[in-house]
Scaffold this active site. Structure first.
Site, short mmCIF file in Angstrom:
data_model
loop_
_atom_site.label_atom_id
_atom_site.label_comp_id
_atom_site.label_asym_id
_atom_site.label_seq_id
_atom_site.Cartn_x
_atom_site.Cartn_y
_atom_site.Cartn_z
N LYS A 59 0.79 -1.24 0.00
CA LYS A 59 0.00 0.00 0.00
C LYS A 59 0.82 1.29 0.00
O LYS A 59 0.33 2.35 0.37
CB LYS A 59 -1.02 0.04 1.17
CG LYS A 59 -1.85 -1.20 1.36
CD LYS A 59 -2.21 -1.93 0.10
CE LYS A 59 -3.19 -1.24 -0.80
NZ LYS A 59 -3.31 -1.98 -2.10
N HIS A 119 7.28 -7.53 -2.29
CA HIS A 119 7.05 -6.96 -0.95
C HIS A 119 8.04 -7.57 0.05
O HIS A 119 7.96 -7.30 1.23
CB HIS A 119 5.64 -7.28 -0.46
CG HIS A 119 4.54 -6.52 -1.14
ND1 HIS A 119 4.68 -5.22 -1.56
CD2 HIS A 119 3.26 -6.88 -1.45
CE1 HIS A 119 3.54 -4.82 -2.10
NE2 HIS A 119 2.67 -5.80 -2.05
P1 A3P Z 1 -5.15 4.67 -1.14
O1 A3P Z 1 -5.66 3.43 -0.51
O2 A3P Z 1 -4.69 5.67 -0.13
O3 A3P Z 1 -6.09 5.26 -2.12
P2 A3P Z 1 -0.20 -0.30 -3.72
O4 A3P Z 1 -0.19 0.02 -5.17
O5 A3P Z 1 1.17 -0.38 -3.13
O6 A3P Z 1 -1.10 -1.41 -3.39
O7 A3P Z 1 -0.79 1.03 -3.02
C1 A3P Z 1 -2.12 1.36 -3.26
C2 A3P Z 1 -2.30 2.85 -2.99
O8 A3P Z 1 -1.77 3.58 -4.10
C3 A3P Z 1 -3.77 3.20 -2.87
O9 A3P Z 1 -3.83 4.29 -1.97
C4 A3P Z 1 -4.09 3.58 -4.31
O10 A3P Z 1 -5.23 4.37 -4.45
C5 A3P Z 1 -2.82 4.34 -4.70
N1 A3P Z 1 -2.60 4.39 -6.15
C6 A3P Z 1 -2.86 3.43 -7.06
N2 A3P Z 1 -2.53 3.84 -8.30
C7 A3P Z 1 -2.04 5.09 -8.16
C8 A3P Z 1 -1.55 6.07 -9.10
N3 A3P Z 1 -1.50 5.81 -10.38
N4 A3P Z 1 -1.14 7.25 -8.61
C9 A3P Z 1 -1.19 7.53 -7.29
N5 A3P Z 1 -1.65 6.65 -6.36
C10 A3P Z 1 -2.08 5.45 -6.80
#
Ligand code: A3P
Length: 311
Positions: A59, A119
Site C-alpha cells: 500500500k 514486498h
Molecule cells: P489509497 O488506498 O490511499 O487510495 P499499492 O499500489 O502499493 O497497493 O498502493 C495502493 C495505494 O496507491 C492506494 O492508496 C491507491 O489508491 C494508490 N494508487 C494506485 N494507483 C495510483 C496512481 N496511479 N497514482 C497515485 N496513487 C495510486
C-alpha cells in the site's frame, strides 16, 4: 518451512478481520503462513544484472511505480506511449508481476519479466539479487496513509464492511508492528541500511514526492534505470505522456482496472479496482483520533531518527 516450526513462532490472529487471518513472526517479520512459504520459495530465483526490482511495503504505491517503470522501460517509439501501451489493457501488476506470487511463471520465462515487484523485506530477498548487482527501486509512503490504505484494502479483500472491521484494532496492531510484511519501519530501515552500503544499486522514491513533483521524480527514476529521456523525447512530451498514462485517474478509469478481477485461488478472486481507492494524501485525518496521531508521531521519531527519511 516445516509445519512444526509454525508452532514455535510468535503468532497473532487478527481480530479486526474476524479471525480470518493469522500472522506469524519469522526472522523479524510478520506474515501469513502462505506468504512466508512463498518468500522461502522465492529464494530459488536467479536474478540477472539487467533485472529491475521494485520493492515496496504493501500500500505504498507499488501499482503506480510498476506502471511508471514499465512505461519508461518499454517505450520504443514516441507515439507508443499513448496508443498501443499494454498498460491500457493490463493491470500494472500483470505487466510487472510480484516475484513471490508468480515465481513459476517468471522462472519459466525470465526474459519476459525484466521488471519485477516484491514486498519481501530486504533480508528475505533471494541472495542472487544482491550478487547480481541488479537495480533496486524502493518506494515508501507516509505511514499514517499506509495504515488507512492497508485497512481498506485488506477489509475489502475479505469483504468486511467498515462496521464489521474496527479501525482502532488495525491501528493498534499496525503500530505494534503486526501487519503483513511488518513492521513497516523495519521494512524501510533494512532497505535504507542496505542502500547506504550500495548506493549505486538503490534508488528511493517517496510516494508524496512523486505526487508533488512527478516530472523531476520520473526523470530521476528513468536516469537511475539507465533509460534517460532524450531532449527530443522531452520536447515531444514523452515524460508528460507517461505521467498522464500512469496517473491515478487514467489508470483507475480503464476498463481492465474498473471491472477486472483475477482468481487468486479456487475460493477467492481479487478485484482490480481495489488497487485504485482514493490516492489522497492525508486521508488518515478522516480516520485518526488525536491520540492515534500522537502515537504514530512518537513511533516515527523513535524509529526513523538517524535516517533522513520522513514518514
Ligand atoms: P489509497 O488506498 O490511499 O487510495 P499499492 O499500489 O502499493 O497497493 O498502493 C495502493 C495505494 O496507491 C492506494 O492508496 C491507491 O489508491 C494508490 N494508487 C494506485 N494507483 C495510483 C496512481 N496511479 N497514482 C497515485 N496513487 C495510486
Amino acid at each position: 518451512m516445516e509445519e512444526e516450526l509454525y508452532k514455535t513462532l510468535p503468532k497473532h490472529t487478527c481480530t479486526w478481520l474476524q479471525g480470518i487471518v493469522t500472522l506469524y513472526k519469522y526472522q523479524g517479520f510478520w506474515n501469513s503462513q502462505t506468504f512466508h512459504e512463498k518468500s522461502m520459495l522465492a529464494q530459488s530465483y536467479k536474478a540477472q544484472p539487467s533485472d529491475i526490482l521494485l520493492c515496496t511495503y504493501p500500500k505504498t504505491g507499488a501499482t503506480w511505480l510498476k506502471a511508471l517503470t514499465f512505461a519508461i522501460v518499454t517505450r520504443k517509439k514516441l507515439d507508443e506511449v499513448a496508443s498501443a501501451n499494454p498498460l491500457l489493457t493490463t493491470l500494472p501488476h500483470d505487466c510487472v508481476p510480484f516475484l513471490e506470487n508468480h515465481l513459476e511463471k517468471i522462472k519459466a520465462n525470465p526474459s519476459n519479466y525484466p521488471i519485477l515487484g516484491t514486498h519481501l523485506p530486504y533480508s528475505f530477498l533471494p541472495k542472487s539479487v544482491i550478487a547480481s548487482n541488479c537495480k533496486i527501486v524502493y518506494m515508501y509512503r507516509n505511514i499514517k496513509d499506509v495504515i488507512v490504505s492497508y485497512y481498506h484494502f485488506t477489509r475489502e479483500l475479505v469483504s468486511l464492511s467498515v462496521e464489521d472491521a474496527p479501525f482502532e484494532e488495525v491501528f493498534d496492531e499496525f503500530s505494534e508492528g503486526v501487519s503483513s510484511y511488518g513492521p513497516y519501519w523495519d521494512h524501510i530501515l533494512e532497505y535504507w541500511k542496505a542502500s547506504q552500503e550500495r548506493p549505486d544499486i538503490f534508488h528511493f522514491v517517496k510516494y508524496e514526492d512523486l505526487k508533488r513533483d512527478p516530472r523531476s521524480n520520473v526523470k530521476r527514476l528513468a536516469e537511475f534505470l539507465e533509460y534517460s529521456f532524450s531532449i527530443e523525447e522531452e520536447k515531444a512530451g514523452v515524460v508528460d505522456d507517461i505521467i498522464e498514462l500512469c496517473s491515478f485517474d487514467s489508470l483507475r478509469n480503464l476498463e481492465v482496472n474498473k471491472t477486472g478481477k483475477q482468481q487468486v485461488d479456487e475460493h477467492f478472486a481479487m478485484e482490480h479496482r481495489l488497487f485504485f481507492r482514493k490516492a489522497e494524501d492525508g486521508d488518515w485525518k478522516k480516520h485518526f483520533t488525536d491520540e492515534m496521531e500522537h502515537t504514530i508521531d512518537k513511533l516515527v521519531d523513535e524509529k526513523m531518527s538517524g535516517t533522513p527519511l520522513v514518514l
